[in-house]
Design a protein around this motif. Sequence first.
Motif, short mmCIF file in Angstrom:
data_model
loop_
_atom_site.label_atom_id
_atom_site.label_comp_id
_atom_site.label_asym_id
_atom_site.label_seq_id
_atom_site.Cartn_x
_atom_site.Cartn_y
_atom_site.Cartn_z
N VAL A 103 -1.27 9.34 -0.09
CA VAL A 103 -1.31 8.88 -1.54
C VAL A 103 -2.87 8.89 -1.96
CG1 VAL A 103 0.39 7.23 -1.56
CG2 VAL A 103 -1.73 6.15 -0.68
N ALA A 104 -3.15 8.95 -3.29
CA ALA A 104 -4.58 9.00 -3.73
C ALA A 104 -4.52 7.96 -4.65
CB ALA A 104 -4.92 10.24 -4.34
N ASP A 105 -5.66 7.31 -5.27
CA ASP A 105 -5.88 6.15 -5.93
C ASP A 105 -5.00 6.10 -7.19
OD1 ASP A 105 -7.64 5.27 -4.10
OD2 ASP A 105 -9.37 5.77 -5.34
N ARG A 126 -3.09 -1.27 -1.55
CA ARG A 126 -3.71 0.34 -1.70
C ARG A 126 -4.20 0.87 -2.86
NH1 ARG A 126 -5.90 4.37 -2.24
NH2 ARG A 126 -6.21 6.06 -0.99
N LEU A 127 -3.09 0.74 -3.87
CA LEU A 127 -3.09 1.42 -5.18
C LEU A 127 -3.19 0.48 -6.52
CD1 LEU A 127 0.10 3.85 -4.19
CD2 LEU A 127 -2.49 4.36 -4.19
N ARG A 194 7.39 14.28 -9.24
CA ARG A 194 6.46 15.32 -10.05
C ARG A 194 6.57 16.68 -8.87
NH1 ARG A 194 2.95 13.48 -14.01
NH2 ARG A 194 2.51 11.00 -13.88
N PRO A 195 6.36 17.86 -9.67
CA PRO A 195 6.07 19.01 -9.12
C PRO A 195 4.82 18.78 -8.25
CG PRO A 195 6.90 19.49 -11.22
CD PRO A 195 6.70 18.18 -11.22
N ALA A 196 4.79 19.24 -6.82
CA ALA A 196 3.89 18.83 -5.96
C ALA A 196 3.63 17.50 -5.55
CB ALA A 196 2.32 19.40 -6.40
N GLY A 197 4.67 16.82 -5.72
CA GLY A 197 4.77 15.37 -5.37
C GLY A 197 5.48 15.49 -4.11
N MET A 198 5.54 14.28 -3.52
CA MET A 198 5.84 14.12 -1.92
C MET A 198 7.00 13.19 -1.90
SD MET A 198 3.42 14.10 1.35
CE MET A 198 2.42 15.41 0.78
#
Length: 368
Positions: A103-105, A126-127, A194-198
């Motif tokens: 994850v990113a912020d 975390r987020l 999203r596309p490129a999501g995980m």
Amino acid sequence: MTTHTEERAAQLRAALADTLEARGQLTDPTWRKVFQTVPRHSFVPELWTLAADELRHVTSTDARWLDLVYTDDALATQLTDGVATSSSTAPGLMFTMLQALDVADSHRVLEVATGTGYNAALLSERLGSHQVVTVEVDPVLARLAGSRLRRCGYTPLVIAGDGRDGHPARAPYDRLIATCGFSAIPAAWLEQVRPAGMIVCPLGWGTVRLVVSDRGRAEGRFLPHGSYFMAVRDTGTTGTPAHPGRPSATSGRLTGLDLATIAEDDAFRFVLSLAAPETASAAERGDDGRTTAVELWSADGSWARAEGGTVCQAGPRLLWDAVEAAHELYVEHDRPGRERFGVTVTAEGQYIWLDSPSHPVPYCPGAV
């Protein structure tokens, strides 16, 4: 709760963090800070342990409670008809999955299977709570988790519903993490990430990490670690297939497989979990500890039992045939570990592959 208890809990968290870091399960300094901040014990006020083949209820008034909470163990936190139907995931596995989520912020995360609320609290710390949505099929658990989260200062959106449907109202998500077991990735998730999501999800006895493309497709490999979760379930059910008894066998024949491998080889049992999904099993052992019989069954009434070199099976799926096919694959490919397997998912279904997507596993349901 007394200051002494909180101080003791903080010491136990720090000690467990050191252990997980030494094992390589908690390598990200940011996640370590999160782990040491969020109190696991606030989300596990009671649990059940198995001792001498008996389930024992442990509450916060028990002297053992805090030490049990801060071990690297999965903790049963709900029983339904004597069967564990919710748990708090072992922290080592939990952080292996959270770190794999990458994850990113700014990321918005959907969690499937809220359970106690502890994992949602970690994500919220975390987020930020506003970035987290969590779905729980059991409305009682959803209410309890929401209450515990609020008491700890976290306010993610907690939804009582079927996580297989995701939560489209807040889509799209950058990441999706599931903390219950699946045999197939729900198609609805591909539409909401999203596309490129995980997507990080337990599948069989492993955890797969999928990257979503812009073509309604997701693909990725399994993590190398074992992963053992309670199966996704409907409201009011246990998610565990009931044993059908011993039906009249439709076939009886010889088998040359080593029963110890079937019962004890973790790498093989992962392969079997893909080849014979939604199947429960049990092993019997003699006085010398050797495996003398292996039994498998599933909710559709399929059943198989191997004992003394003979196998009997019945039902719509011939489960021992699946065992033998999985074992053939396992031996032919030099006993592959989880990390050599992957999954490709589309709206039409999924297939399991070995080493590359161009090598689908023919014995697994959905193979092309």
